[in-house]
Design a protein around this motif. Structure first.
Motif, PDB file in Angstrom:
ATOM      1  N   VAL A   5       0.878  -1.162   0.000  1.00  0.00           N
ATOM      2  CA  VAL A   5       0.000   0.000   0.000  1.00  0.00           C
ATOM      3  C   VAL A   5       0.920   1.217   0.000  1.00  0.00           C
ATOM      4  O   VAL A   5       1.887   1.258   0.768  1.00  0.00           O
ATOM      5  CB  VAL A   5      -0.902   0.014   1.251  1.00  0.00           C
ATOM      6  N   GLU A   6       0.665   2.193  -0.855  1.00  0.00           N
ATOM      7  CA  GLU A   6       1.546   3.353  -0.945  1.00  0.00           C
ATOM      8  C   GLU A   6       0.772   4.657  -0.799  1.00  0.00           C
ATOM      9  O   GLU A   6      -0.360   4.769  -1.256  1.00  0.00           O
ATOM     10  CB  GLU A   6       2.315   3.364  -2.264  1.00  0.00           C
ATOM     11  N   GLN A   7       1.420   5.615  -0.141  1.00  0.00           N
ATOM     12  CA  GLN A   7       0.896   6.978  -0.045  1.00  0.00           C
ATOM     13  C   GLN A   7       2.050   7.934  -0.323  1.00  0.00           C
ATOM     14  O   GLN A   7       3.146   7.742   0.194  1.00  0.00           O
ATOM     15  CB  GLN A   7       0.326   7.274   1.343  1.00  0.00           C
ATOM     16  N   GLU A   8       1.787   8.954  -1.122  1.00  0.00           N
ATOM     17  CA  GLU A   8       2.796   9.973  -1.399  1.00  0.00           C
ATOM     18  C   GLU A   8       2.286  11.318  -0.902  1.00  0.00           C
ATOM     19  O   GLU A   8       1.142  11.694  -1.170  1.00  0.00           O
ATOM     20  CB  GLU A   8       3.113  10.036  -2.898  1.00  0.00           C
ATOM     21  N   TRP A  19       7.436   0.796   5.879  1.00  0.00           N
ATOM     22  CA  TRP A  19       6.888   0.552   7.225  1.00  0.00           C
ATOM     23  C   TRP A  19       6.258  -0.844   7.261  1.00  0.00           C
ATOM     24  O   TRP A  19       5.296  -1.120   6.558  1.00  0.00           O
ATOM     25  CB  TRP A  19       5.841   1.624   7.527  1.00  0.00           C
ATOM     26  N   LEU A  20       6.779  -1.699   8.131  1.00  0.00           N
ATOM     27  CA  LEU A  20       6.310  -3.082   8.252  1.00  0.00           C
ATOM     28  C   LEU A  20       5.343  -3.218   9.426  1.00  0.00           C
ATOM     29  O   LEU A  20       5.633  -2.788  10.544  1.00  0.00           O
ATOM     30  CB  LEU A  20       7.484  -4.037   8.457  1.00  0.00           C
ATOM     31  N   HIS A  21       4.208  -3.862   9.168  1.00  0.00           N
ATOM     32  CA  HIS A  21       3.158  -4.049  10.179  1.00  0.00           C
ATOM     33  C   HIS A  21       3.502  -5.184  11.150  1.00  0.00           C
ATOM     34  O   HIS A  21       4.500  -5.883  11.004  1.00  0.00           O
ATOM     35  CB  HIS A  21       1.818  -4.319   9.492  1.00  0.00           C
ATOM     36  N   HIS A  28      -2.332  -2.100   5.347  1.00  0.00           N
ATOM     37  CA  HIS A  28      -3.267  -1.011   5.607  1.00  0.00           C
ATOM     38  C   HIS A  28      -3.216  -0.540   7.063  1.00  0.00           C
ATOM     39  O   HIS A  28      -3.717   0.545   7.376  1.00  0.00           O
ATOM     40  CB  HIS A  28      -4.702  -1.459   5.285  1.00  0.00           C
ATOM     41  N   ASP A  29      -2.612  -1.325   7.936  1.00  0.00           N
ATOM     42  CA  ASP A  29      -2.707  -1.090   9.375  1.00  0.00           C
ATOM     43  C   ASP A  29      -2.172   0.281   9.789  1.00  0.00           C
ATOM     44  O   ASP A  29      -2.791   0.971  10.598  1.00  0.00           O
ATOM     45  CB  ASP A  29      -1.972  -2.203  10.126  1.00  0.00           C
ATOM     46  N   PHE A  30      -1.019   0.662   9.260  1.00  0.00           N
ATOM     47  CA  PHE A  30      -0.406   1.923   9.675  1.00  0.00           C
ATOM     48  C   PHE A  30      -0.598   3.047   8.669  1.00  0.00           C
ATOM     49  O   PHE A  30      -0.141   4.168   8.911  1.00  0.00           O
ATOM     50  CB  PHE A  30       1.080   1.714   9.987  1.00  0.00           C
ATOM     51  N   ALA A  31      -1.279   2.778   7.560  1.00  0.00           N
ATOM     52  CA  ALA A  31      -1.511   3.842   6.576  1.00  0.00           C
ATOM     53  C   ALA A  31      -2.234   5.054   7.177  1.00  0.00           C
ATOM     54  O   ALA A  31      -1.895   6.201   6.843  1.00  0.00           O
ATOM     55  CB  ALA A  31      -2.280   3.283   5.380  1.00  0.00           C
ATOM     56  N   ARG A  46       7.343   9.242   0.070  1.00  0.00           N
ATOM     57  CA  ARG A  46       6.556   8.073  -0.335  1.00  0.00           C
ATOM     58  C   ARG A  46       6.553   7.080   0.828  1.00  0.00           C
ATOM     59  O   ARG A  46       7.605   6.590   1.242  1.00  0.00           O
ATOM     60  CB  ARG A  46       7.143   7.407  -1.577  1.00  0.00           C
ATOM     61  N   PHE A  47       5.384   6.805   1.377  1.00  0.00           N
ATOM     62  CA  PHE A  47       5.232   5.784   2.408  1.00  0.00           C
ATOM     63  C   PHE A  47       4.874   4.466   1.724  1.00  0.00           C
ATOM     64  O   PHE A  47       3.929   4.399   0.933  1.00  0.00           O
ATOM     65  CB  PHE A  47       4.139   6.168   3.402  1.00  0.00           C
ATOM     66  N   VAL A  48       5.616   3.437   2.047  1.00  0.00           N
ATOM     67  CA  VAL A  48       5.408   2.108   1.475  1.00  0.00           C
ATOM     68  C   VAL A  48       5.062   1.152   2.614  1.00  0.00           C
ATOM     69  O   VAL A  48       5.869   0.956   3.530  1.00  0.00           O
ATOM     70  CB  VAL A  48       6.671   1.623   0.727  1.00  0.00           C
ATOM     71  N   PHE A  49       3.859   0.579   2.555  1.00  0.00           N
ATOM     72  CA  PHE A  49       3.392  -0.338   3.599  1.00  0.00           C
ATOM     73  C   PHE A  49       3.186  -1.724   2.979  1.00  0.00           C
ATOM     74  O   PHE A  49       2.125  -2.002   2.398  1.00  0.00           O
ATOM     75  CB  PHE A  49       2.069   0.160   4.190  1.00  0.00           C
ATOM     76  N   PRO A  50       4.164  -2.618   3.069  1.00  0.00           N
ATOM     77  CA  PRO A  50       4.013  -3.942   2.460  1.00  0.00           C
ATOM     78  C   PRO A  50       3.127  -4.880   3.283  1.00  0.00           C
ATOM     79  O   PRO A  50       2.982  -4.710   4.497  1.00  0.00           O
ATOM     80  CB  PRO A  50       5.447  -4.467   2.402  1.00  0.00           C
ATOM     81  N   HIS A  51       2.539  -5.853   2.584  1.00  0.00           N
ATOM     82  CA  HIS A  51       1.803  -6.944   3.233  1.00  0.00           C
ATOM     83  C   HIS A  51       2.777  -8.107   3.465  1.00  0.00           C
ATOM     84  O   HIS A  51       3.413  -8.581   2.518  1.00  0.00           O
ATOM     85  CB  HIS A  51       0.671  -7.459   2.341  1.00  0.00           C
ATOM     86  N   ALA A  52       2.865  -8.583   4.687  1.00  0.00           N
ATOM     87  CA  ALA A  52       3.662  -9.786   4.953  1.00  0.00           C
ATOM     88  C   ALA A  52       2.999 -10.996   4.295  1.00  0.00           C
ATOM     89  O   ALA A  52       1.772 -11.033   4.140  1.00  0.00           O
ATOM     90  CB  ALA A  52       3.791 -10.020   6.456  1.00  0.00           C
TER      91      ALA A  52
END
Length: 221
Positions: A5-8, A19-21, A28-31, A46-52
Motif C-alpha cells: 500500500v503506498e501513499q505519497e 513501514w512493516l506491520h 493497511h494497518d499503519f496507513a 513516499r510511504f510504502v506499507f508492504p503486506h507480509a
C-alpha cells in the motif's frame, strides 16, 4: 516483490519510508498514521506499507496469518524463526532496491516497523553496509540478540535508531525491548529510547516524538 500500500505526500517524493506491520495485520494497518505524523514543512515522502506473506504461526496453533516469521518459542532469545527472519530481510531489501531504482538513495530511506515488523527492521539494520537514513522500531525487540555482535557489518552503526515501547506491553515485555536497546547502544548505534504508559500499541505522544526524530533526519540530509 511483496504487494504494498503506498501513499505519497507530494508529487515528486524525495524520501521513502518503508513501514512493516505487526503479526496478523497487513499493509493497511499503519496507513492512517500518515496524516497524524507528517508535518507541512517536510519534503515529499513516499510511504510504502508492504503486506507480509501468510504463513502458519506455531504459537497460534499453526493458524496461517500474515507474519514476517514464525513464532516458535515463548523465550525471546529463540522466539523468532531464523529462516523466516532471513527471508523477510531479503524481501525488505528488495523493497529498498525498488525505491533506489525509483530515484530515492539509501541515505533518504527510513525503515520502520511495529512489533514483528520492527524486529525485521532491526535485523536488517545490523546487516546493512549501505546505511539508510534511520531505523524505527516500535513495540519490538532484536531477534537473536546474543548473536548481534557477529551479525553487525561495517557502517551499520551510522544508522540512527528510534525505539519506543509501552511500559504495560503484555506481548513483548518492556525489559526485553530495553535489553535490545542497550545491546544496540553498546554496539555503537545512536538509539533514541522512548517509554510510554501504554500496552502493545502506539500513542499520540509517541507519534509526535517520532515526528521530531524524523524532522532531524530531514534536516541532516
Amino acid at each position: 516483490m511483496l504487494e504494498t500500500v503506498e501513499q505519497e505526500t507530494g508529487a515528486v517524493p524525495e524520501w521513502s519510508v518503508i513501514w512493516l506491520h505487526g503479526l496478523g495485520a497487513d499493509g493497511h494497518d499503519f496507513a492512517p498514521i500518515v496524516p497524524e505524523l507528517v508535518r507541512p514543512q517536510w519534503p515529499a515522502i513516499r510511504f510504502v506499507f508492504p503486506h507480509a506473506p501468510k504463513r502458519p504461526v506455531s504459537i497460534n496453533n499453526g493458524m496461517p496469518m500474515r507474519a514476517w516469521y514464525d513464532i516458535v518459542s515463548m523465550d525471546f532469545r529463540s522466539r523468532a524463526d531464523a529462516t523466516g527472519v532471513a527471508e523477510s530481510v531479503q524481501q525488505l531489501e528488495a523493497l529498498i532496491a525498488r525505491e533506489q531504482a525509483r530515484g530515492i538513495p539509501a541515505s533518504r530511506i527510513v525503515l520502520a516497523g511495529f512489533s514483528q515488523g520492527g524486529a525485521i527492521i532491526l535485523s536488517a539494520g545490523l546487516k546493512r553496509s549501505e546505511p539508510v537514513a534511520g531505523l524505527v522500531a516500535l513495540s519490538t525487540y532484536l531477534p537473536e540478540v546474543d548473536a548481534a555482535p557477529s551479525q553487525l557489518v561495517d557502517g551499520a552503526t551510522s544508522q540512527p535508531v528510534f525505539m519506543a515501547h509501552g511500559s504495560a506491553d503484555p506481548v513483548i515485555p518492556l525489559a526485553i525491548a530495553e535489553h535490545s536497546a542497550q545491546v544496540l547502544t553498546t554496539l555503537g548505534f545512536a538509539v533514541q529510547w522512548q517509554r510510554y504508559p501504554m500496552a502493545h500499541q502506539v500513542c499520540g505522544e509517541e507519534i509526535h516524538a517520532l515526528g521530531d526524530w524524523l524532522q532531524a533526519r530531514f534536516a541532516q540530509a
